[in-house]
Design a protein around this motif. Structure first.
Motif, PDB file in Angstrom:
ATOM      1  N   THR A 149       0.854  -1.183   0.000  1.00  0.00           N
ATOM      2  CA  THR A 149       0.000   0.000   0.000  1.00  0.00           C
ATOM      3  C   THR A 149       0.895   1.238   0.000  1.00  0.00           C
ATOM      4  O   THR A 149       1.948   1.236   0.630  1.00  0.00           O
ATOM      5  CB  THR A 149      -0.874   0.023   1.274  1.00  0.00           C
ATOM      6  OG1 THR A 149      -1.636  -1.174   1.282  1.00  0.00           O
ATOM      7  CG2 THR A 149      -1.795   1.218   1.300  1.00  0.00           C
ATOM      8  N   VAL A 150       0.477   2.271  -0.720  1.00  0.00           N
ATOM      9  CA  VAL A 150       1.243   3.514  -0.736  1.00  0.00           C
ATOM     10  C   VAL A 150       0.531   4.513   0.164  1.00  0.00           C
ATOM     11  O   VAL A 150      -0.689   4.662   0.092  1.00  0.00           O
ATOM     12  CB  VAL A 150       1.366   4.061  -2.168  1.00  0.00           C
ATOM     13  CG1 VAL A 150       2.019   5.430  -2.174  1.00  0.00           C
ATOM     14  CG2 VAL A 150       2.167   3.079  -3.015  1.00  0.00           C
ATOM     15  N   ILE A 151       1.300   5.173   1.023  1.00  0.00           N
ATOM     16  CA  ILE A 151       0.678   6.108   1.946  1.00  0.00           C
ATOM     17  C   ILE A 151       1.333   7.481   1.834  1.00  0.00           C
ATOM     18  O   ILE A 151       2.522   7.593   1.519  1.00  0.00           O
ATOM     19  CB  ILE A 151       0.729   5.610   3.415  1.00  0.00           C
ATOM     20  CG1 ILE A 151       2.157   5.315   3.858  1.00  0.00           C
ATOM     21  CG2 ILE A 151      -0.114   4.366   3.572  1.00  0.00           C
ATOM     22  CD1 ILE A 151       2.220   4.683   5.239  1.00  0.00           C
ATOM     23  N   ALA A 152       0.504   8.491   2.057  1.00  0.00           N
ATOM     24  CA  ALA A 152       1.011   9.864   2.083  1.00  0.00           C
ATOM     25  C   ALA A 152       1.347  10.192   3.532  1.00  0.00           C
ATOM     26  O   ALA A 152       0.629   9.793   4.451  1.00  0.00           O
ATOM     27  CB  ALA A 152      -0.053  10.813   1.554  1.00  0.00           C
ATOM     28  N   THR A 153       2.467  10.878   3.725  1.00  0.00           N
ATOM     29  CA  THR A 153       2.921  11.186   5.075  1.00  0.00           C
ATOM     30  C   THR A 153       2.780  12.686   5.346  1.00  0.00           C
ATOM     31  O   THR A 153       2.895  13.505   4.434  1.00  0.00           O
ATOM     32  CB  THR A 153       4.404  10.797   5.240  1.00  0.00           C
ATOM     33  OG1 THR A 153       5.182  11.540   4.284  1.00  0.00           O
ATOM     34  CG2 THR A 153       4.609   9.327   4.950  1.00  0.00           C
ATOM     35  N   THR A 154       2.534  13.023   6.591  1.00  0.00           N
ATOM     36  CA  THR A 154       2.551  14.438   6.967  1.00  0.00           C
ATOM     37  C   THR A 154       4.013  14.853   7.160  1.00  0.00           C
ATOM     38  O   THR A 154       4.901  14.002   7.257  1.00  0.00           O
ATOM     39  CB  THR A 154       1.804  14.681   8.292  1.00  0.00           C
ATOM     40  OG1 THR A 154       2.565  14.050   9.344  1.00  0.00           O
ATOM     41  CG2 THR A 154       0.412  14.083   8.266  1.00  0.00           C
ATOM     42  N   GLU A 161       5.311  15.865   9.682  1.00  0.00           N
ATOM     43  CA  GLU A 161       5.792  15.423  11.009  1.00  0.00           C
ATOM     44  C   GLU A 161       6.007  13.920  11.090  1.00  0.00           C
ATOM     45  O   GLU A 161       6.292  13.385  12.160  1.00  0.00           O
ATOM     46  CB  GLU A 161       4.810  15.848  12.111  1.00  0.00           C
ATOM     47  CG  GLU A 161       4.669  17.359  12.303  1.00  0.00           C
ATOM     48  CD  GLU A 161       3.698  17.972  11.299  1.00  0.00           C
ATOM     49  OE1 GLU A 161       2.819  17.241  10.799  1.00  0.00           O
ATOM     50  OE2 GLU A 161       3.859  19.163  10.986  1.00  0.00           O
ATOM     51  N   GLY A 162       5.810  13.209   9.978  1.00  0.00           N
ATOM     52  CA  GLY A 162       6.071  11.770   9.989  1.00  0.00           C
ATOM     53  C   GLY A 162       4.890  10.923  10.428  1.00  0.00           C
ATOM     54  O   GLY A 162       5.063   9.796  10.885  1.00  0.00           O
ATOM     55  N   TYR A 163       3.658  11.464  10.275  1.00  0.00           N
ATOM     56  CA  TYR A 163       2.469  10.686  10.603  1.00  0.00           C
ATOM     57  C   TYR A 163       1.713  10.312   9.328  1.00  0.00           C
ATOM     58  O   TYR A 163       1.904  10.915   8.276  1.00  0.00           O
ATOM     59  CB  TYR A 163       1.551  11.478  11.546  1.00  0.00           C
ATOM     60  CG  TYR A 163       2.119  11.601  12.932  1.00  0.00           C
ATOM     61  CD1 TYR A 163       1.844  10.640  13.903  1.00  0.00           C
ATOM     62  CD2 TYR A 163       2.946  12.663  13.271  1.00  0.00           C
ATOM     63  CE1 TYR A 163       2.382  10.737  15.174  1.00  0.00           C
ATOM     64  CE2 TYR A 163       3.503  12.764  14.544  1.00  0.00           C
ATOM     65  CZ  TYR A 163       3.211  11.800  15.488  1.00  0.00           C
ATOM     66  OH  TYR A 163       3.744  11.891  16.742  1.00  0.00           O
ATOM     67  N   LEU A 164       0.848   9.316   9.478  1.00  0.00           N
ATOM     68  CA  LEU A 164       0.009   8.916   8.346  1.00  0.00           C
ATOM     69  C   LEU A 164      -0.961  10.021   7.993  1.00  0.00           C
ATOM     70  O   LEU A 164      -1.698  10.507   8.853  1.00  0.00           O
ATOM     71  CB  LEU A 164      -0.788   7.642   8.723  1.00  0.00           C
ATOM     72  CG  LEU A 164      -1.839   7.175   7.715  1.00  0.00           C
ATOM     73  CD1 LEU A 164      -1.186   6.710   6.422  1.00  0.00           C
ATOM     74  CD2 LEU A 164      -2.687   6.048   8.304  1.00  0.00           C
ATOM     75  N   ASP A 165      -0.966  10.431   6.735  1.00  0.00           N
ATOM     76  CA  ASP A 165      -1.955  11.401   6.281  1.00  0.00           C
ATOM     77  C   ASP A 165      -3.128  10.648   5.662  1.00  0.00           C
ATOM     78  O   ASP A 165      -4.241  10.741   6.128  1.00  0.00           O
ATOM     79  CB  ASP A 165      -1.321  12.358   5.271  1.00  0.00           C
ATOM     80  CG  ASP A 165      -2.248  13.492   4.930  1.00  0.00           C
ATOM     81  OD1 ASP A 165      -2.407  14.375   5.787  1.00  0.00           O
ATOM     82  OD2 ASP A 165      -2.834  13.463   3.833  1.00  0.00           O
ATOM     83  N   HIS A 166      -2.863   9.879   4.617  1.00  0.00           N
ATOM     84  CA  HIS A 166      -3.906   9.010   4.064  1.00  0.00           C
ATOM     85  C   HIS A 166      -3.241   7.889   3.281  1.00  0.00           C
ATOM     86  O   HIS A 166      -2.065   7.975   2.929  1.00  0.00           O
ATOM     87  CB  HIS A 166      -4.870   9.805   3.175  1.00  0.00           C
ATOM     88  CG  HIS A 166      -4.219  10.401   1.961  1.00  0.00           C
ATOM     89  ND1 HIS A 166      -3.530  11.595   1.978  1.00  0.00           N
ATOM     90  CD2 HIS A 166      -4.115   9.946   0.681  1.00  0.00           C
ATOM     91  CE1 HIS A 166      -3.063  11.868   0.778  1.00  0.00           C
ATOM     92  NE2 HIS A 166      -3.397  10.883  -0.036  1.00  0.00           N
ATOM     93  N   SER A 167      -4.010   6.829   3.055  1.00  0.00           N
ATOM     94  CA  SER A 167      -3.463   5.754   2.223  1.00  0.00           C
ATOM     95  C   SER A 167      -4.179   5.773   0.881  1.00  0.00           C
ATOM     96  O   SER A 167      -5.354   6.119   0.791  1.00  0.00           O
ATOM     97  CB  SER A 167      -3.602   4.399   2.918  1.00  0.00           C
ATOM     98  OG  SER A 167      -4.951   4.112   3.196  1.00  0.00           O
ATOM     99  N   LEU A 168      -3.435   5.458  -0.178  1.00  0.00           N
ATOM    100  CA  LEU A 168      -4.018   5.513  -1.520  1.00  0.00           C
ATOM    101  C   LEU A 168      -4.879   4.282  -1.767  1.00  0.00           C
ATOM    102  O   LEU A 168      -4.579   3.198  -1.279  1.00  0.00           O
ATOM    103  CB  LEU A 168      -2.916   5.555  -2.575  1.00  0.00           C
ATOM    104  CG  LEU A 168      -1.989   6.760  -2.572  1.00  0.00           C
ATOM    105  CD1 LEU A 168      -1.071   6.702  -3.786  1.00  0.00           C
ATOM    106  CD2 LEU A 168      -2.775   8.065  -2.590  1.00  0.00           C
ATOM    107  N   ARG A 225      -5.554   1.360  -3.559  1.00  0.00           N
ATOM    108  CA  ARG A 225      -4.573   0.594  -4.342  1.00  0.00           C
ATOM    109  C   ARG A 225      -5.024   0.307  -5.777  1.00  0.00           C
ATOM    110  O   ARG A 225      -4.209   0.278  -6.697  1.00  0.00           O
ATOM    111  CB  ARG A 225      -4.325  -0.734  -3.609  1.00  0.00           C
ATOM    112  CG  ARG A 225      -2.900  -1.154  -3.580  1.00  0.00           C
ATOM    113  CD  ARG A 225      -2.668  -2.052  -2.389  1.00  0.00           C
ATOM    114  NE  ARG A 225      -1.859  -3.201  -2.738  1.00  0.00           N
ATOM    115  CZ  ARG A 225      -1.385  -4.061  -1.855  1.00  0.00           C
ATOM    116  NH1 ARG A 225      -1.630  -3.896  -0.572  1.00  0.00           N
ATOM    117  NH2 ARG A 225      -0.654  -5.082  -2.229  1.00  0.00           N
TER     118      ARG A 225
END
Lengths: 332, 332
Positions: free
Chosen positions: A186-191, A193-200, A202
């Motif tokens: 899964t590809v995820i976008a990061t904030t 600050e190094g936190y999960l923003d959202h996952s794409l 797939r």
């Protein structure tokens, strides 16, 4: 950057080529030999292979494209995958200047006939651009500017004729075409600050792989118009074609064999595939060809003097035997 | 779905464990043995290992988690990576019902002590959910509901204590934490007609990998609130924690060794890493320990009767020798 290509093409026919084990990536690819008429393309196609990488992700001193597998550097297998396709004219290998001599040795030792060596640039895009430019500068009487340029990675040695045919044909029709594969993770976008923003989601995304194909005009125009920032930080030729030529690439699902040797562990995987395909090739002639087996015995003695299997410690005898059958397959 | 865990935990101390070669993923992990005090966590941590996959992408009949490497199934190496971490209490292995017997055999043969076998569900999320539920149902006197649950893949055998410590600590603090790796390929969005829509800016995205950690309360709540569609089609636990608990996971850069055995070629890569790490471990005691070498000779004879190196055809002697040294390392 000045481009000083070192020409290694010759007009020798395929029959004059000294015997050497061929790699047949898949059963499909092997089958395609019998379908050559249907696969031919009627327009000139050439290849650019950027091979200037330093291989830092493998953790090895030798750049991975030059690592030997059964005594033969990885890039030689990749070049061979293209050379054996009759409708591919020229394979431009772009290497760092300090590796030009090494590449010339490889060409001589493994008798490559369609290769043009071009010095690389400081980034991947600059290297590809040098390779494309060299294809426009050919001055040999019979040479033509290619209609389609296929760009591939030196460290993806397993590419078969069927798939190259799909890419070349789609590139001619659409202006650009590229191989895709499903995402493994899964590809995820990061904030920031190094936190999960959202996952794409797939299903809507794919990994962009190589080979990619372009009409010569599209890839030239893309490089003429792109910025210094693209040359420095860009990674995706398909993106340049879209941004600067308005060409939406046709995306084609590629086989798993298109994967790229990236990490040290991939070297073991590549070696295992090379061994397996050599051994599969050997199986094709062990059926009932007694003459071939007899010839194999003669060749096996002759090959004893050569240093072609030196890296396959512990397996030397069996690999040599497989090599023999493979040589027969090439010559018969 | 009814959960019928089969308990294999025991209170045997680590010293009672029969000798068996340990796998040490990296030099760093090895070093961490000497830093255990600093790495301990003071809250209960357990692990869920979904292992219900059918391995269709490897093209093999045996699901890849059960494929043998040097005579030992892949999943046993993965379980071992967790069992050797003193602060991990229970490893829940979730397998398809038809593989329960096989998993019990593996536990017995390789003397796993912390494992709880739980039947899987029809999807990955249902399997993980079963595993998490089983952790809440433990009725042994000394067992506690874990504070943190680490979820990992059965087919990622190389995970070290340092990284598990990072994930467990961040999960306790933030509610959720996950391993990330840089993208190997550019990710592109496709149009419904199969053309390039746009390519993602690689620097803003990461591949989401395993292990991931959650507080027990967060992962339970996420599964209680999520929909049937999530159970059926979702792949990402971090995403459920964000969507249903409002928990933004802390993302932590993982080492390349976290990679997942996905394709057939990965089996060769995994075997090469196992061989290399065994051989590295062996080097640690070949310096001057004459008593150890003498003991190795005795053990080597005893091991001759066992079928522990049967798959390492052609390398049996050397692997057996390495195994001996490794056994010594464990016992001394």
């Amino acid at each position: 950057m000045e481009v000083s290509p070192v020409y290694m093409q010759s007009d020798d026919s395929e029959q004059d080529r000294p015997a050497y084990p061929r790699v047949f990536p898949t059963g499909e690819a092997r089958k395609s030999d019998h379908l050559k008429a249907g696969l031919c393309v009627d327009f000139p196609v050439s290849v650019v292979l950027p091979a200037g990488g330093t291989g830092e992700r493998t953790g090895l001193q030798t750049p991975k494209q030059f690592c030997p597998f059964l005594g033969r550097p990885l890039i030689s297998y990749t070049v061979e995958s293209f050379e054996r396709v009759s409708w591919i004219q020229t394979v431009v290998v772009v290497v760092a200047k300090e590796n030009t001599g090494l590449m010339m040795d490889i060409i001589q030792r493994f008798q490559h006939k369609k290769v043009l060596v071009v010095p690389g640039g400081s980034t991947r895009h600059r290297s590809i651009c040098n390779g494309v430019a060299a294809l426009g500068e050919q001055r040999r009487p019979a040479a033509h500017k290619p209609k389609v340029v296929i760009i591939h990675d030196a460290v993806r040695p397993f590419v078969d004729e069927d798939f190259l045919h799909k890419i070349a044909t789609a590139a001619k029709e659409q202006g650009a075409a590229g191989a895709i594969r499903p995402l493994v993770s899964t590809v995820i976008a990061t904030t920031s600050e190094g936190y999960l923003d959202h996952s794409l989601e797939r299903a809507k995304y794919r990994a962009s792989e190589m080979p990619q194909g372009f009409t010569y005009d599209v890839i030239c125009e893309a490089y003429q118009k792109c910025t210094e920032s693209d040359f420095e930080f860009g990674t995706e030729c398909l993106h340049l074609a879209l941004q600067y030529c308005g060409t939406n690439a046709k995306l084609i699902d590629g086989p798993p064999t298109l994967w790229k040797v990236t990490y040290k562990r991939d070297l073991a995987a590549a070696e295992s595939i090379i061994k397996e395909t050599l051994s599969q090739s050997a199986c094709l002639i062990t059926g009932g060809l007694e003459a071939a087996v007899a010839l194999a015995n003669v060749l096996q003695k002759a090959f004893g003097a050569l240093d072609m299997v030196s890296t396959a410690a512990g397996c030397q005898l069996s690999i040599t035997t497989v090599t023999m059958f493979n040589v027969l397959l090439t010559n018969l």
